[in-house]
Design a protein around this motif. Structure first.
Motif, short mmCIF file in Angstrom:
data_model
loop_
_atom_site.label_atom_id
_atom_site.label_comp_id
_atom_site.label_asym_id
_atom_site.label_seq_id
_atom_site.Cartn_x
_atom_site.Cartn_y
_atom_site.Cartn_z
N VAL A 178 0.85 -1.18 0.00
CA VAL A 178 0.00 0.00 0.00
C VAL A 178 0.89 1.24 0.00
CG1 VAL A 178 -1.76 1.28 1.28
CG2 VAL A 178 -1.84 -1.21 1.23
N GLY A 179 0.63 2.16 -0.90
CA GLY A 179 1.40 3.40 -0.95
C GLY A 179 0.72 4.48 -0.13
N CYS A 204 2.70 -0.35 -6.08
CA CYS A 204 1.69 -0.63 -5.04
C CYS A 204 0.40 -1.26 -5.58
CB CYS A 204 1.34 0.66 -4.31
SG CYS A 204 2.77 1.33 -3.46
N ASP A 205 -0.22 -2.10 -4.75
CA ASP A 205 -1.53 -2.66 -5.09
C ASP A 205 -2.62 -1.61 -4.83
OD1 ASP A 205 -0.39 -5.26 -5.46
OD2 ASP A 205 -0.28 -5.43 -3.28
N ARG A 206 -2.47 -0.94 -3.68
CA ARG A 206 -3.44 0.12 -3.33
C ARG A 206 -2.69 1.38 -2.99
NH1 ARG A 206 -6.96 -0.57 1.23
NH2 ARG A 206 -5.45 -2.02 2.12
N ILE A 207 -3.38 2.52 -3.11
CA ILE A 207 -2.74 3.81 -2.81
C ILE A 207 -3.66 4.60 -1.89
CG2 ILE A 207 -1.92 6.00 -3.79
CD1 ILE A 207 -1.32 4.50 -6.40
N ALA A 227 -7.81 3.73 -2.78
CA ALA A 227 -8.39 2.77 -3.75
C ALA A 227 -7.25 1.92 -4.29
CB ALA A 227 -9.07 3.50 -4.90
N ASP A 228 -7.59 0.96 -5.17
CA ASP A 228 -6.54 0.21 -5.82
C ASP A 228 -5.77 1.19 -6.73
OD1 ASP A 228 -7.68 -0.12 -8.76
OD2 ASP A 228 -9.32 -0.41 -7.33
N HIS A 279 -12.88 1.72 -2.71
CA HIS A 279 -12.57 3.11 -3.08
C HIS A 279 -13.30 4.05 -2.12
CE1 HIS A 279 -12.52 6.37 -6.50
NE2 HIS A 279 -11.74 6.67 -5.48
N ARG A 280 -12.54 4.79 -1.32
CA ARG A 280 -13.16 5.70 -0.34
C ARG A 280 -12.58 7.10 -0.51
NH1 ARG A 280 -12.06 1.38 2.87
NH2 ARG A 280 -10.50 2.51 4.08
#
Ligand code: ATP
Length: 333
Positions: free
Chosen positions: A36-37, A221-224, A236-237, A311-312
């Motif tokens: 995660v970034g 990253c998979d998500r940021i 989100a991804d 996604h938030r």
């Protein structure tokens, strides 16, 4: 399975003019093995959030509120000793911004790796730990004999690799990489990022990659999670953050890295400076710089809204973002 679950975290620093709200109500969870970034401008609170997880915070910092649950253990309840024994290095390790500062100048790098390994693994002898350090050096492209060197004998790139060796020496479940390559030249940066990813895959650890560089997170990253003014404003991804963000700050950040932007999308620029975190005022902290801010943005802190698939977004106008971008495009032509 969730590895780390951070909820409503507030980490403040005591300063002459009040409390700096460096992490203010941050919530984030990390699954096993994922990367995660944490991305945002300098001073947005990325490092504070990462350091809070293993409490490598300076003396004037205070975790005010919230919880940090790691594999079911509430980290904020642990004493310093428990944290050192059970979590730090063995379960969660950190590659700091400047590796030189992470080593003690009086001991050789090898001695420091041996110390960390034998402290956590009672059954491992010093000779075995030293062999592990040599193997890790070899994997990371450093001559294994250099485990006997002192930190000052290393170049910046080599010290950073040695820090990666230390951070991975106990195969932790989570690695916190804080701008691991910013102090290095560009060619070495790419190589070190590749090495970190390879080693991470090998030991199957999760990683939080802290950086101001959107292109680094988009590649690794998979998500940021996008951080602004001590808050996570969008998560989100990676693909969604790059191609379909909803927060105006994310649009602006992406704009600063044209190589990852979509040519068809209107580029939003974000002049101005980040908020004063001692007295950030009411409302959305991005409002003073936001091209789309309206009255409510100045008055009320936006809730975090979900847009599916994790996604938030924390923005009053996230629903309207496509229309707002289109209108901005019309005005600029
Ligand atoms: P950078 O990329 O420059 O490290 P960052 O996004 O990681 O930035 P932090 O280093 O977490 O941000 O800093 C967040 C805020 O906390 C900033 O306003 C910073 O000035 C402040 N801050 C950081 N360390 C301290 C400290 N020891 N005492 C007081 N304020 C601090």
């Amino acid at each position: 399975m969730t590895l780390l679950d951070i909820n409503g975290l507030k980490t403040y620093y005591r300063a002459d003019d009040g409390w700096v709200r460096a992490t203010d109500d941050a919530s984030l969870s990390i699954e096993r093995g994922e990367t995660v970034g944490l991305v945002g401008e300098s001073g947005s609170g990325k490092t504070t959030l990462a350091k809070s997880i293993i409490r490598l915070l300076p003396d004037n910092a205070e975790i005010r509120d919230g919880s940090i649950e790691f594999e079911g253990t509430e980290v904020t309840d642990l004493s310093d000793r428990e944290l050192r024994k059970q979590i730090r290095w063995s379960e969660i390790s950190m590659i700091p911004q400047n590796a030189m500062n992470g080593f003690d100048p009086v001991y050789t790098v090898g001695e420091q790796i041996v110390e960390v390994v034998t402290y956590h693994e009672n059954d491992t002898s010093k000779a075995e730990a030293r062999e592990r350090a040599r193997d890790l050096f070899d994997d990371l492209g450093i001559d294994p004999d250099r485990v006997d060197d002192y930190p000052h004998q290393f170049s910046g790139g080599m010290a950073q690799r040695a820090m990666i060796a230390l951070a991975l020496s106990l195969s932790p479940s989570l690695v916190l990489a804080d701008e691991p390559t910013t102090a290095l030249d560009v060619v070495i940066q790419d190589r070190i990022l590749d090495t970190i990813k390879e080693m991470q895959t090998e030991i199957n650890s999760a990683m939080i990659m802290v950086t101001h560089d959107m292109s680094v997170v988009s590649e690794t990253c998979d998500r940021i999670a996008v951080v602004y003014g001590g808050r996570i404003v969008e998560i989100a991804d990676a693909e969604t953050i790059i191609t379909n963000p909803r927060h105006p700050y994310t649009l602006g950040l992406r704009n600063a890295f044209p190589d990852i932007s979509d040519d068809d999308q209107e580029l939003i620029s974000i002049p101005g400076t980040p908020p004063d975190l001692v007295d950030p005022g009411e409302g959305c902290r991005f409002a003073p710089r936001c091209p789309f801010a309206r009255e409510e943005c100045w008055k009320a802190t936006p809730e975090t809204e979900s847009y599916g698939n994790g996604h938030r977004v924390k923005c009053h106008r996230a629903d309207e973002i496509d229309y707002l971008q289109e209108e901005a495009g019309k005005k600029s032509t």
